[in-house]
Motif scaffolding. Sequence first.
Motif: not given
Length: 243
Positions: A1-15
């Motif tokens: 999975m691209p790093a950008q997608a991983i960051r966005i999904l991690a941000g989603m979990l944080l929120l």
Amino acid sequence: MPAQAIRILAGMLLLMLLPLAVMLSNWHWQPNGYPAWLLPLFWLTETVTQPFGILTHCLLCGWFLWCLRFRLKSAVLLLLLLGCAVLAGQGIKSAIKEHVQEPRPYVVWLEQQHQVPVEQFYRLPRHQRAALVAQQLRNSPELPSWLRKHWEKETGFAFPSGHTMFAASWALLAIGLLWPRGHRITVILVTAWAVGVMASRLALGMHWPQDLLMATGISACIVLVACWLTQLWCRGQPVQENS
């Protein structure tokens, strides 16, 4: 999975941590006093409520353009993508609200305390709902005037949260687009603002935790597409992605 997608999904979990914590704690909103810290939360909500939401959108668009330093054509495309991402979220939100028709917490409270049936309330046109809220709360001095006026203005359905979708979309866009370019302070500030907006929706009796969870999930899906298109179509400063 691209790093950008991983960051966005991690941000989603944080929120999602805030509404998940509220849901697991079995906390239920009740208008039992309004401490001084609630007013700043109200002003956070106002940064998304119209007409201030338009100003917030314009300011964030301008800041993103400055941070990314795209060429003119790419900058125009970026503005279109940012606008489409936010508008898409609001359109999806409106369609789901009309289908699910979940009452807001304060409307449920009105039924319990002021004998205003929820079904009857939502059968009324919006301007009549606002008049009914004003009439029922006229003799409730324990409620701040700014909260009563906010309730009069926000008489729609609850699920999902449009305010959360707006704020979460910007936070996830910042995580997806600005984090790899070193704008860490901006990402932290925008994310903190988004969490504050989400907290305000719960504290002001406007939403249930599941409204925030769904809004955040939808925002993540939209932002994943928007960031992928940004990488595909827009050109700016070179970025070093760290997997």
